[in-house]
Design a protein around this motif. Structure first.
Motif, mmCIF file in Angstrom:
data_model
loop_
_atom_site.group_PDB
_atom_site.id
_atom_site.type_symbol
_atom_site.label_atom_id
_atom_site.label_comp_id
_atom_site.label_asym_id
_atom_site.label_seq_id
_atom_site.Cartn_x
_atom_site.Cartn_y
_atom_site.Cartn_z
ATOM 1 N N ARG A 1 0.820 -1.468 -0.309
ATOM 2 C CA ARG A 1 0.149 0.099 -0.083
ATOM 3 C C ARG A 1 0.592 1.225 0.116
ATOM 4 N NH1 ARG A 1 -4.339 0.453 4.698
ATOM 5 N NH2 ARG A 1 -5.167 1.763 3.488
ATOM 6 N N MET A 2 2.040 1.003 0.441
ATOM 7 C CA MET A 2 2.508 2.615 1.002
ATOM 8 C C MET A 2 3.636 2.379 -0.871
ATOM 9 S SD MET A 2 2.436 4.218 3.893
ATOM 10 C CE MET A 2 2.962 5.085 3.061
ATOM 11 N N SER B 1 2.785 1.650 -3.354
ATOM 12 C CA SER B 1 1.814 2.277 -4.309
ATOM 13 C C SER B 1 1.792 3.999 -3.727
ATOM 14 C CB SER B 1 0.258 1.247 -4.816
ATOM 15 O OG SER B 1 -0.383 2.040 -3.480
ATOM 16 N N THR B 2 0.909 4.219 -2.940
ATOM 17 C CA THR B 2 1.428 5.316 -2.805
ATOM 18 C C THR B 2 2.299 6.102 -2.696
ATOM 19 O OG1 THR B 2 -0.628 4.878 -1.011
ATOM 20 C CG2 THR B 2 0.644 6.931 0.105
ATOM 21 N N LEU B 3 3.341 5.980 -2.788
ATOM 22 C CA LEU B 3 4.421 6.403 -2.494
ATOM 23 C C LEU B 3 5.106 7.002 -4.006
ATOM 24 C CD1 LEU B 3 6.592 5.521 0.695
ATOM 25 C CD2 LEU B 3 5.800 8.206 0.000
ATOM 26 N N LYS C 1 3.299 7.492 -6.427
ATOM 27 C CA LYS C 1 2.103 7.891 -6.531
ATOM 28 C C LYS C 1 2.242 9.408 -6.784
ATOM 29 C CE LYS C 1 -3.060 7.557 -7.200
ATOM 30 N NZ LYS C 1 -4.171 7.212 -6.581
ATOM 31 N N VAL C 2 2.920 10.442 -5.747
ATOM 32 C CA VAL C 2 3.391 11.073 -4.442
ATOM 33 C C VAL C 2 4.700 11.921 -5.064
ATOM 34 C CG1 VAL C 2 4.407 12.257 -3.038
ATOM 35 C CG2 VAL C 2 2.091 11.045 -2.846
ATOM 36 N N ALA D 1 6.106 9.946 -8.645
ATOM 37 C CA ALA D 1 5.875 10.303 -9.841
ATOM 38 C C ALA D 1 7.224 10.701 -10.648
ATOM 39 C CB ALA D 1 4.559 9.867 -10.609
ATOM 40 N N ASP D 2 7.120 11.506 -10.501
ATOM 41 C CA ASP D 2 8.732 12.592 -11.204
ATOM 42 C C ASP D 2 9.584 11.560 -11.010
ATOM 43 O OD1 ASP D 2 6.545 14.044 -12.618
ATOM 44 O OD2 ASP D 2 7.238 15.964 -11.024
ATOM 45 N N LEU E 1 1.712 1.695 9.829
ATOM 46 C CA LEU E 1 1.434 2.586 8.628
ATOM 47 C C LEU E 1 2.112 4.256 8.971
ATOM 48 C CD1 LEU E 1 -1.529 3.023 7.427
ATOM 49 C CD2 LEU E 1 0.105 2.670 5.942
ATOM 50 N N GLY F 1 5.299 4.522 6.386
ATOM 51 C CA GLY F 1 4.983 5.979 5.931
ATOM 52 C C GLY F 1 6.308 6.968 6.321
ATOM 53 N N GLU G 1 8.973 7.398 2.894
ATOM 54 C CA GLU G 1 9.594 9.030 2.303
ATOM 55 C C GLU G 1 10.257 9.431 2.676
ATOM 56 O OE1 GLU G 1 7.067 11.873 3.561
ATOM 57 O OE2 GLU G 1 5.698 12.388 1.987
#
Lengths: 571, 226
Positions: free
Chosen positions: A437-438, A440-442, A444-445, A447-448, A471, A475, A479
């Motif tokens: 989950r983490m 796929s979330t990160l 996205k954030v 992505a660049d 989490l 997280g 991150e």
């Protein structure tokens, strides 16, 4: 079912009731079988009496016993031998009915007892009548209606019986015959039959049957000779051809309607004995006794059980609630008693809950105190700045810095307060799924940045604790890794085999520049807090550190194989 | 670029709306989840900023419903609590980025720009097509390293066309995305702006960056040089 005691009582009485029911069924069945055997024994005595004489082929008397079978009471009778009630009237009065098994082949069979003889209709099939021969001898005439396929001519079966001559003087009085007929025909015909006695209604009935046969043109049954003195019909065991030459006599005591009534009547007239009524009454009495007995047993059992449960069985439960009351009152800190094995887990759990709840309260208190305390410094800075006559830009800069600092402090302290911490009651969290989950979330954030995430989580790895905490740890660290890495982040997790509970071993690697020395020192120091951290970079790590401590875990920062940072967490 | 801001706290909403309008966006501020959901469903926004704790309908629900309806616009969530649990839930519901309150507005604007750019398939904030370079962070345009002086609206038209390079962009779309909803839409204005833009970018009529498809719209034709 609110109380434990009533639950126990209810469940045990259900079990007891079940067993009592089964034993009641068994006892009832045994009782019934015994009773029936009893009745059969009594019946067979009667039947033996009733049978009186049975003559075999050679004309010698022999006995036939009736046996209980599916069809009722059955006796096997050799071929061409018929049953005859010799003295039904006597049977009525004294239970001394007699049967002659009469063999068709022999011409004369002597009766050993000088009794009057009357004609019979046997189940509408065979009739017997007494006739007087021209020479003055009396004999029995037998007529057939539908019975015995092998017999073609009824005449052929008219056989003589050598009757003692004095028999005629002992004819039963008509009243008793009428009574017999009346009972036989449901009592209604009694009055009707009485005047018709001399006009031989029963013979007429037999003749009617014979006429029927005539119409069908099959057989020509012989007619009773005129002048025969008629007598009342009596019902006797049904005689049935078995086809193989054997004949069966049946007394029905089954409950099927019409037949039952008839056989019932026979038995009653014959024995003054109603096996069914007697049986039913006995069974009813027995059942009542059984029910009363069992109810008494259940009540006594429940009373005793309730007493024992109260005095001894449920005592530990009461002690738990007593001790909990004491804990509430502050007299005790934990459940102290030596509890039985079954509730040991419960009391242990309560103790652990109390401990973790205390720790949580402690944490809330501390973070509240720390929050108030740590806000004092930036406030003091702002206050002193406001007194200084600095330039507008410097003042703005200062406000910005201090507000940011306060923001971080608040975030951190809030985070600290909501950290669930080690609770033994937590459900295990699937680490692999949480890491995914983490990721796929990160992704996205970040992505660049096109970060290559690698995960190496052993299948079935779990974290026993709050999912939010996991989490949070993942997280913040992931991150952090995303922020500092060049392109690669690796997350590995597995459970270490430890005697009690699962310990999660979590490693997060990146290929960034690594953690700066000053921060490294600070993080490793025990009691490192974000409000002491130099920059915003530290806040995430401080939160992780806090959570790790709340779980009595450890955090290490080393160099990763890619020369970046590696965070090793044990929770 | 039009942006939808769903935030129940009035001060913050007004400040953000003002700030984004100031930055050349067409910004629409909405105070509750239901109204926000409706706006996002009915109008073609380029990006949305959604607060998680909203009255009537939570921000996460709004996002989920948009995504279920096939809305692909980039979304930034605003969260007050900053717990990862909440961030992860928001991102899993379909958001693309998150900001923890309180935040710096500059940071939010940068994130919004990045998401818009990413939605157009650009990975860098400097969009380069042949000799034309548009820098989204500084909002400057260069042709052959020479800075071109564009008005705010001309810049917006070029930015939109370059973000959707190779696609046919109708005049209608341009008015929708570059003007306020209430604006009286006159497509002639667009023609005028595109004409001026062509002159400024390509005075010699040598590059021909913007193609006109009669009756259909415009297309930015110079391919990307990454």
């Amino acid at each position: 079912m609110r109380s434990l005691q009533s639950r126990l009582l209810f469940s045990t009485s259900i079990v007891l009731g079940f067993f009592l029911l089964i034993s009641a069924i068994i006892l009832d069945h045994n009782f019934r079988t015994n009773k029936i055997h009893d009745i059969v024994a009594r019946l067979s005595i009667h039947i033996k009496e009733l049978m009186g004489l049975v003559l075999d082929k050679s004309g010698k008397p022999c006995e036939r016993k009736f046996q209980l079978s599916d069809e009722g009471y059955v006796a096997e009778i050799p071929p061409r031998i018929f049953a005859v009630v010799v003295n039904p009237d006597a049977a009525l009065q004294s239970d001394e009915g007699r049967v002659i098994i009469w063999q068709s082949e022999s011409t004369k069979v002597k009766l050993d007892s000088p009794v009057p003889f009357t004609s019979k209709v046997i189940d509408g099939q065979v009739s017997f009548s007494i006739e007087t021969a021209p020479n003055g001898e009396k004999f029995v005439s037998v007529s057939y209606a539908t019975f015995l396929e092998q017999v073609n001519d009824c005449e052929k079966y008219r056989k003589e019986l050598d009757m003692p001559s004095k028999e005629s003087g002992e004819r039963p009085d008509p009243a008793s015959k009428v009574r017999l007929a009346g009972e036989d025909n449901n009592g209604k015909t009694a009055e009707k039959d009485k005047p018709a006695l001399d006009s031989m209604p029963q013979i007429a009935e037999v003749i009617d049957l014979n006429k029927n046969r005539d119409k069908n043109g099959n057989e020509t049954p012989g007619k009773p000779k005129p002048g025969i003195k008629p007598s009342r019909p009596a019902i006797w065991p049904k005689i049935k051809s078995l086809g193989d030459g054997n004949v069966r006599a049946i007394i029905k005591i089954s409950e099927s309607l019409d037949r039952q009534r008839r056989s019932y009547n026979i038995l009653r007239t014959a024995f003054h004995f109603d096996p069914r009524a007697s049986l039913n009454k006995d069974i009813r009495d027995f059942r009542v006794l059984l029910a009363i007995g069992f109810i008494v047993v259940i009540i006594a059992y429940l009373a005793l059980l309730a007493l024992f449960l109260r005095l001894w069985g449920l005592k530990p439960m009461r002690r738990v609630s007593d001790e909990l009351e004491k804990i509430k009152a502050g007299e005790l800190t934990q459940l102290a008693g030596d509890y039985p094995q079954e509730i040991h887990g419960l009391t242990e759990g309560i103790n652990r809950l109390i401990i973790s709840e205390r720790a949580r309260q402690e944490r809330f208190r501390n973070s509240l105190g720390d929050l108030a305390h740590s806000l004092k410094t930036p406030l003091a800075v702002l206050f002193s700045e406001s007194e200084n006559h600095t330039s507008r830009e410097a003042w703005q800069q200062s406000v910005r810095e201090q507000v940011e600092r306060m923001r971080q402090i608040i975030n951190y302290q809030l985070e600290r307060a909501v950290t669930a911490g080690k609770t033994t009651l937590a459900e295990p969290v699937d680490v692999g799924q949480t890491v995914d989950r983490m990721v796929s979330t990160l992704s996205k954030v970040y992505a660049d940045k096109a970060i290559r995430f690698e995960t190496n989580v052993a299948a079935g790895t779990v974290f026993v604790g709050d999912q939010g905490d996991l989490l949070e740890v993942l997280g913040n660290l992931m991150e952090n890794a995303c922020k500092w890495c060049r392109s690669r982040v690796l997350v590995s997790a597995r459970n270490l085999a430890v005697e009690r509970g699962h310990v999660l071993d979590l490693t997060i690697d990146d290929d960034g520049p690594g953690v700066p020395e000053d921060l490294l020192e600070q993080v490793q120091k025990r009691g490192f807090r974000a409000d002491e951290a130099v920059s915003g970079q530290g806040i995430g790590l401080a939160v992780v550190n806090e959570i790790v401590h709340a779980y009595n875990g450890s955090m290490q920062i080393v160099r990763s194989e890619w020369n970046g940072a590696r965070f090793v967490i044990r929770l | 670029m039009n942006i939808l801001i769903i935030e129940d706290e009035e001060t913050l909403r007004e400040r953000l709306t003002a700030k984004f309008t100031n930055q050349g966006f067409v910004a629409k501020g909405v105070a509750d989840g239901e109204e926000g959901l409706y706006q996002g469903m009915e109008y073609p926004y380029d990006i949305a900023i959604v607060d998680i704790g909203l009255p009537k309908l939570s921000g996460i629900e709004v996002i989920r419903k948009w995504r279920e309806a096939g809305k692909a616009l980039p979304i930034i969530i605003l969260t007050a609590r900053g717990r990862w649990q909440e961030k992860v839930e928001g991102l899993e519901a379909g958001a693309d980025d998150y900001m923890v309150k309180p935040f710096e507005t500059e940071e939010l604007i940068a994130r919004v720009r990045a998401l818009i750019r990413r939605a157009g398939g650009w990975s860098d904030s400097r969009l380069k097509c042949g000799s034309i370079l548009l820098d989204m962070s500084s909002q400057k345009v260069f042709v052959d390293d020479r800075e071109i002086d564009l008005t705010a609206f001309e810049y917006k038209v070029l930015e939109y066309l370059m973000l959707h390079d190779g696609e046919v962009v109708t005049k209608m779309t341009l008015t929708e995305h570059l003007y306020d909803q209430d604006y009286d839409r006159d497509s002639n204005v667009i023609e005028v702006f595109v004409g001026r833009l062509r002159k400024k970018l390509d005075p010699d009529n040598r590059l021909k960056p913007i193609e006109t498809l009669r009756g259909r719209g415009y297309r930015f034709v110079i391919s990307r040089t990454e």
